[in-house]
Scaffold this active site. Structure first.
Site, PDB file in Angstrom:
ATOM      1  N   LYS A 283      19.360   2.614  17.517  1.00  0.00           N
ATOM      2  CA  LYS A 283      18.231   3.119  18.298  1.00  0.00           C
ATOM      3  C   LYS A 283      18.552   4.532  18.769  1.00  0.00           C
ATOM      4  O   LYS A 283      19.558   4.756  19.448  1.00  0.00           O
ATOM      5  CB  LYS A 283      17.957   2.216  19.502  1.00  0.00           C
ATOM      6  CG  LYS A 283      16.751   2.655  20.319  1.00  0.00           C
ATOM      7  CD  LYS A 283      16.445   1.660  21.423  1.00  0.00           C
ATOM      8  CE  LYS A 283      15.236   2.087  22.240  1.00  0.00           C
ATOM      9  NZ  LYS A 283      14.914   1.112  23.311  1.00  0.00           N
TER      10      LYS A 283
ATOM     11  N   GLY B 175      12.370  11.020  17.811  1.00  0.00           N
ATOM     12  CA  GLY B 175      13.246  10.040  17.184  1.00  0.00           C
ATOM     13  C   GLY B 175      14.575   9.831  17.884  1.00  0.00           C
ATOM     14  O   GLY B 175      15.410   9.053  17.413  1.00  0.00           O
TER      15      GLY B 175
ATOM     16  N   GLY C 278       5.337   1.092  15.163  1.00  0.00           N
ATOM     17  CA  GLY C 278       6.479   1.038  14.252  1.00  0.00           C
ATOM     18  C   GLY C 278       7.756   1.543  14.892  1.00  0.00           C
ATOM     19  O   GLY C 278       7.772   2.018  16.031  1.00  0.00           O
TER      20      GLY C 278
ATOM     21  N   ASP D  17       4.147  -5.207  21.334  1.00  0.00           N
ATOM     22  CA  ASP D  17       5.173  -4.703  20.413  1.00  0.00           C
ATOM     23  C   ASP D  17       6.566  -4.780  21.023  1.00  0.00           C
ATOM     24  O   ASP D  17       7.553  -4.463  20.346  1.00  0.00           O
ATOM     25  CB  ASP D  17       4.859  -3.267  19.977  1.00  0.00           C
ATOM     26  CG  ASP D  17       4.744  -2.315  21.148  1.00  0.00           C
ATOM     27  OD1 ASP D  17       3.823  -2.500  21.964  1.00  0.00           O
ATOM     28  OD2 ASP D  17       5.558  -1.383  21.262  1.00  0.00           O
TER      29      ASP D  17
ATOM     30  N   ARG E 237      22.197  -1.861  18.317  1.00  0.00           N
ATOM     31  CA  ARG E 237      21.659  -3.142  18.760  1.00  0.00           C
ATOM     32  C   ARG E 237      21.841  -4.206  17.669  1.00  0.00           C
ATOM     33  O   ARG E 237      21.807  -3.891  16.483  1.00  0.00           O
ATOM     34  CB  ARG E 237      20.172  -3.020  19.108  1.00  0.00           C
ATOM     35  CG  ARG E 237      19.866  -1.906  20.077  1.00  0.00           C
ATOM     36  CD  ARG E 237      18.512  -2.061  20.712  1.00  0.00           C
ATOM     37  NE  ARG E 237      17.399  -1.990  19.772  1.00  0.00           N
ATOM     38  CZ  ARG E 237      16.112  -1.996  20.153  1.00  0.00           C
ATOM     39  NH1 ARG E 237      15.808  -2.086  21.443  1.00  0.00           N
ATOM     40  NH2 ARG E 237      15.139  -1.917  19.258  1.00  0.00           N
TER      41      ARG E 237
ATOM     42  N   GLY F 189       9.867   3.977  15.786  1.00  0.00           N
ATOM     43  CA  GLY F 189       9.766   5.427  15.863  1.00  0.00           C
ATOM     44  C   GLY F 189      11.090   6.140  16.014  1.00  0.00           C
ATOM     45  O   GLY F 189      11.166   7.354  15.820  1.00  0.00           O
ATOM     46  N   ARG F 190      12.132   5.400  16.369  1.00  0.00           N
ATOM     47  CA  ARG F 190      13.463   6.008  16.503  1.00  0.00           C
ATOM     48  C   ARG F 190      14.579   5.003  16.260  1.00  0.00           C
ATOM     49  O   ARG F 190      15.742   5.284  16.545  1.00  0.00           O
ATOM     50  CB  ARG F 190      13.623   6.621  17.892  1.00  0.00           C
ATOM     51  CG  ARG F 190      13.361   5.635  19.013  1.00  0.00           C
ATOM     52  CD  ARG F 190      13.516   6.285  20.344  1.00  0.00           C
ATOM     53  NE  ARG F 190      13.043   5.409  21.399  1.00  0.00           N
ATOM     54  CZ  ARG F 190      13.182   5.669  22.682  1.00  0.00           C
ATOM     55  NH1 ARG F 190      13.794   6.776  23.056  1.00  0.00           N
ATOM     56  NH2 ARG F 190      12.718   4.854  23.594  1.00  0.00           N
TER      57      ARG F 190
ATOM     58  N   ARG G  30       8.622  -8.540  15.965  1.00  0.00           N
ATOM     59  CA  ARG G  30       7.873  -8.600  17.212  1.00  0.00           C
ATOM     60  C   ARG G  30       6.492  -9.209  16.977  1.00  0.00           C
ATOM     61  O   ARG G  30       6.024  -9.294  15.842  1.00  0.00           O
ATOM     62  CB  ARG G  30       7.700  -7.181  17.779  1.00  0.00           C
ATOM     63  CG  ARG G  30       9.032  -6.435  17.926  1.00  0.00           C
ATOM     64  CD  ARG G  30       8.875  -4.956  17.528  1.00  0.00           C
ATOM     65  NE  ARG G  30      10.175  -4.277  17.547  1.00  0.00           N
ATOM     66  CZ  ARG G  30      10.743  -3.806  18.651  1.00  0.00           C
ATOM     67  NH1 ARG G  30      10.107  -3.926  19.799  1.00  0.00           N
ATOM     68  NH2 ARG G  30      11.917  -3.228  18.592  1.00  0.00           N
TER      69      ARG G  30
END
Length: 496
Positions: free
Chosen positions: A124, A137, A102, A263, A187, A104-105, A194
């Site tokens: 991100k 994170g 998942g 991923d 981003r 994560g950050r 994904r």
């Protein structure tokens, strides 16, 4: 099931009039994500900004220079209409099933309505999420600058990629191998979905959600698949074709991703997640750019096969929807057809072969063998070759080779092949196919070292060169020169 269209939201107060936030991904339902607010970044400052991307998004240049934008794009301020969330996915990492992963950050703010259609905006390094596992994170300045520059560099090269609007920094400490400082990369992408998203819902037997996700992707990004007799097999085939073209682009330009886990594979065929990547210096087919990959699973010459392996994992994940293993395998066959064709087409352009002829594949293969045996600088060779003519002495190209006899034999073969080609047409094609500038590790490292001292001129200079990498940029030849000796000692790992 088709995702419901976004309902109008309040105008985004920091964009041009008429632009609005939406979040179509959020309409998939809470089983796909967790809603949460970003963790504020203390005392943020600008590191680098892509005004070119800002204009593409429909944002005014002056906004990206504002204090308001700085607060929003570090997660310090919420905006009307955005709906921040982190998505859940799973994946295979270095060939091993890793289970649930998942964001994560990374936190998705939503999608921005732009002249080119919806673009998701993601921060991100925006703090811990329920999927952070043992992580903090955060992202660090070093890796954030690399991702920012690489995203825009790949776009400049014409290679499908997620984009980066800006990178912001903070003096807040972050512990990695050493103490570093925090940063956030903003981003953008039409979607950050994904292969691992499909794996998550398939392997956890959430097949209703798997179907919801597949329908969302088909209706939003692959509408032609909806007309197929088996839409989910058509989706697998379309994703395979896009991935094949992406791999051809990587191999032709000399790009190593470094961590091609499932991923880290975009369902849209985009380059995503710039970690321990590298553009080749000396040509080495077995080059490993990731210090965390001692076995070389993701070496340069293994990338095409790894991409197929990852697509096979995607096919397995979609099997509950396709329901026919043979049909899934047939969909994957498109990769094996498209990749070699796409790579050959790109290499013909790099060689200036305006029209296809018998023997072109053999010439391409002999070129790769010659470069490998002489460990020739990949980017410099191709750029110098743009000036090669059958009548010239080709000294600037020959000087790159220690085995002059082998080069002379190859040059004779190449001269015979291009003898009947209009030299102006050939040179023009080659100059548009062989960049003068790529993001070499040492260039990124020099910009990062300066940025750590609050000097961001190197980041901005590189950004300008990499956004137009085929141009000459007089006065900047040092950025296209051979790497210094110390560049070979740079180690890039998964740590970011």
């Amino acid at each position: 099931m088709t995702a419901a269209p976004d309902t109008p939201s309040d105008p985004l107060d920091l964009a041009e009039p008429g632009l609005k936030w939406g979040n179509s991904f959020a309409r998939l339902g809470p089983g796909f994500y967790t809603e949460l607010q970003p963790t504020p970044l203390p005392s943020p400052y600008w590191v680098g900004r892509s005004q070119a991307l800002a204009r593409e998004l429909g944002l005014e240049d002056h906004w990206l220079e504002s204090a308001e934008a700085l607060e929003v794009l570090t997660g310090n301020r919420s905006t009307a209409g955005s709906r921040p969330l982190a998505s859940v996915y799973s994946g295979h990492q270095f060939g091993v099933w890793a289970g649930q992963l998942g964001d994560g950050r990374a936190i998705l703010l939503g999608d921005l309505q732009t002249p080119a259609g919806p673009q998701e905006i993601q921060l991100k390094g925006a703090g811990r999420t329920p999927y952070s596992r043992m992580g903090d994170g955060r992202a660090v300045l070093r890796s954030s600058i690399r991702e920012f520059l690489a995203s825009e560099a790949m776009h400049g090269l014409g290679i499908p990629t997620t984009r980066a609007l800006c990178v912001t920094g903070s003096d807040a400490p972050v512990r990695r191998e050493d103490i570093e400082t925090a940063a956030v990369v903003t981003r953008t992408s039409p979607s950050f979905i994904r292969f691992g998203h499909f794996e998550h819902f398939s392997y956890s037997n959430q097949h209703d959600r798997l179907k919801t996700l597949a329908d969302y992707v088909i209706d939003g990004f692959y509408p032609a698949c909806r007309e197929a007799k088996q839409p989910y097999a058509a989706l697998l085939e379309a994703a395979s074709e896009r991935t094949a073209r992406l791999m051809a682009a990587w191999q032709a330009i000399g790009f190593c991703h470094g961590v091609m886990n499932t991923d880290n594979m975009s369902i849209l065929g985009l380059t995503i997640d710039y970690g321990p990547f590298q553009f080749l210096d000396a040509f080495d087919p077995g080059h490993i750019c990731n210090h965390s990959d001692p076995q070389g699973r993701y070496a340069y010459n293994k990338q095409p096969n790894i991409a197929y392996w990852n697509l096979f994992c995607l096919g397995q994940a979609l099997l509950p929807l396709i329901e026919d293993q043979e049909q899934a395998l047939a969909a994957l066959e498109s990769y094996k057809t498209v990749f070699p064709q796409a790579l050959e087409a790109r290499m013909r352009d790099k060689l200036g072969l305006v029209e296809t002829q018998a023997g072109d594949r053999e010439l391409i293969e002999s070129t790769f063998k010659l470069l490998a045996s002489n460990k020739v600088d990949y980017t410099i060779f191709w750029r110098r070759l743009c000036g090669f003519t059958p009548q010239s002495g080709h000294e600037s190209v020959r000087d790159l080779f220690f085995d002059r006899e082998s080069f002379n034999a190859w040059a004779l073969q190449y001269s015979e092949r291009v003898a009947g080609v209009d030299q102006g047409v050939r040179a023009n094609l080659m100059l548009k196919s062989n960049p003068k500038f790529v993001l070499r590790n040492h260039l990124g490292e020099e910009a990062i070292r300066a940025a750590k001292l609050k000097d961001f001129s190197g980041v901005n200079t590189l950004l300008g060169l990499l956004q137009a990498p085929f141009d000459e940029h007089p006065g900047h030849d040092s950025f296209s020169d051979f790497p210094p000796d110390w560049a070979s000692s740079i180690e890039i790992s998964c740590s970011s």
